[in-house]
Design an enzyme around this catalytic site. Sequence first.
Site, short mmCIF file in Angstrom:
data_model
loop_
_atom_site.label_atom_id
_atom_site.label_comp_id
_atom_site.label_asym_id
_atom_site.label_seq_id
_atom_site.Cartn_x
_atom_site.Cartn_y
_atom_site.Cartn_z
N ASP A 301 -8.01 3.74 -2.41
CA ASP A 301 -7.36 3.02 -3.52
C ASP A 301 -6.29 3.95 -4.10
O ASP A 301 -5.68 4.69 -3.35
CB ASP A 301 -8.41 2.60 -4.56
CG ASP A 301 -8.00 1.34 -5.33
OD1 ASP A 301 -6.85 1.31 -5.82
OD2 ASP A 301 -8.80 0.40 -5.44
N HIS A 337 -3.42 3.21 -2.36
CA HIS A 337 -2.67 2.07 -2.87
C HIS A 337 -1.48 2.52 -3.70
O HIS A 337 -0.44 1.89 -3.72
CB HIS A 337 -3.58 1.16 -3.70
CG HIS A 337 -4.59 0.45 -2.86
ND1 HIS A 337 -5.51 -0.44 -3.40
CD2 HIS A 337 -4.85 0.47 -1.53
CE1 HIS A 337 -6.28 -0.91 -2.43
NE2 HIS A 337 -5.90 -0.37 -1.30
#
Length: 517
Positions: A301, A337
Amino acid sequence: MTRPSIIALSARTAALCLPARGALYHLPATAKWRLSSSDGDNQMRQGETSLAVPLLHELQPRTRYRFEAEGFEAVEFDTPSCAGLVDAAEFGLVLDVLPEDFDGARRNAAALREAVAAVPVGGTLRVPAGVWTAFPVKLKSHMTFHLSQGAVLRAPSVRRGWPILPARDASGRMLGSWEGLPADCFAAPLHAVGVKELTIEGQGTLDGSGDRGDWWTWPKETRDGARRPRGLHLVSCSNVQLLGFAIRNAPSWTIHPQGCRQLTAAGLFISAPFDSPNTDGFNPESCRDVTITGVRFSVGDDCIAVKAGKRGPNGEDDHLSETRGVRVSHCLMERGHGGLVIGSEMSGGVHDVSIENCAMVGTDRGLRLKTRRGRGGAITDIAMRSVLMDGVETALSANAHYHCDADGHDAWVQSRQPAPVDVGTPVIDGVTIEDVEIRKLAHVAGTFLGLPEAPIRNIKIRRLKIVSFNYEATAAPPVMADGIRPMRHETIVSEQADVDCDEPALLSTAAISTHFE
């Protein structure tokens, strides 16, 4: 010549910065170094480093050292004293307990509790080389937790009997949390609450065992009355140093300082599989004076996500506190991300955050700000300087229509029509971008989507350089909001945002949104 700076010191570890011109995570060229001492440690050491932030391990306490590196001035430093060294193996730790061995992991946790209790004020607990499986361990004030080279402290894969951190303590202070709100959560494999003067260091590894058991199969759920644990959770701590160790496979966020003050992280390696859910690397929340330097990230993430809590669904705000003074430098974000992300939980306010001399390689986004109506709070004084983005799909973004939470797609969140300004209206004011180089750009160099009732203000972009494009990229919406058109190889687009760029040709007149009420 420039002088290296001392970032952090413990009795046995030193973190230094070699401020070479053009240094990001790596130096422009490898530098040979020599470490000597005139007292205590008479053995001269030498080596070479490619890192802008090298760490020196296995030093002697209360000793003066002289560090010399090619191209830099010499620097001297004194290691602090150590009140006593405690060996965790002497308390009955059992080596190579299997991750699914409940009884073995429980016995090792009991042994580590005894070992922590035995550490004198100002002392060190050393975990020796070997793989040690244990249920969560809680640390205390005025101690160093030392992971020797080759040591792996591993969480078990079984959830039965796992301790739970309650949402609040007896005074109402938030302890457990989930996405910015108080919530019962499983205690992190290594955690501390309300401690002072804590160092976690060494060349060993913390393994959260998120890849074992079922942690990653229920990312947004509550099971057995609690949310998933972090990898390392520090709650209301002050004067903390995290030096040199690796941490991997966290059940959720990897390192989560919450309500902390004066925290330094240097020379860490934070990793998780690319498809592991919500395994953010380092998430300072409601913290002050945080330094993150020389850290390598490869996670599932966001690499770094700066947060400040979330206003509750009925306006609850007694748990909120601002984040202020976060310094990120000489880091490598290899995957994730986002490189440096602020939000979306920012209701307490996020102020004075900078990222300098870093490299982002293959992240979805580089600098990313995200919020939405209902959050409230403000994001101010954000700066990015001297950063390389290589293979980053969207380099810069700020999105005030982020479609998070169950109501994220509701019309009142996503409407492009002005809404009344109230306590839930978020503000973004003051973003400075300087000397950023973009290679293999896929979607857009910058996209800034503000609220009509609260436009984004004071975005200043200087010396932004787009070197090349990813010609295999397909067009895609660059921010997570409704009604966003797909983009490919675009420059800087904005809507309800004040953008001042020293190269007007980079400012696009194209719209961000499709027709949207």
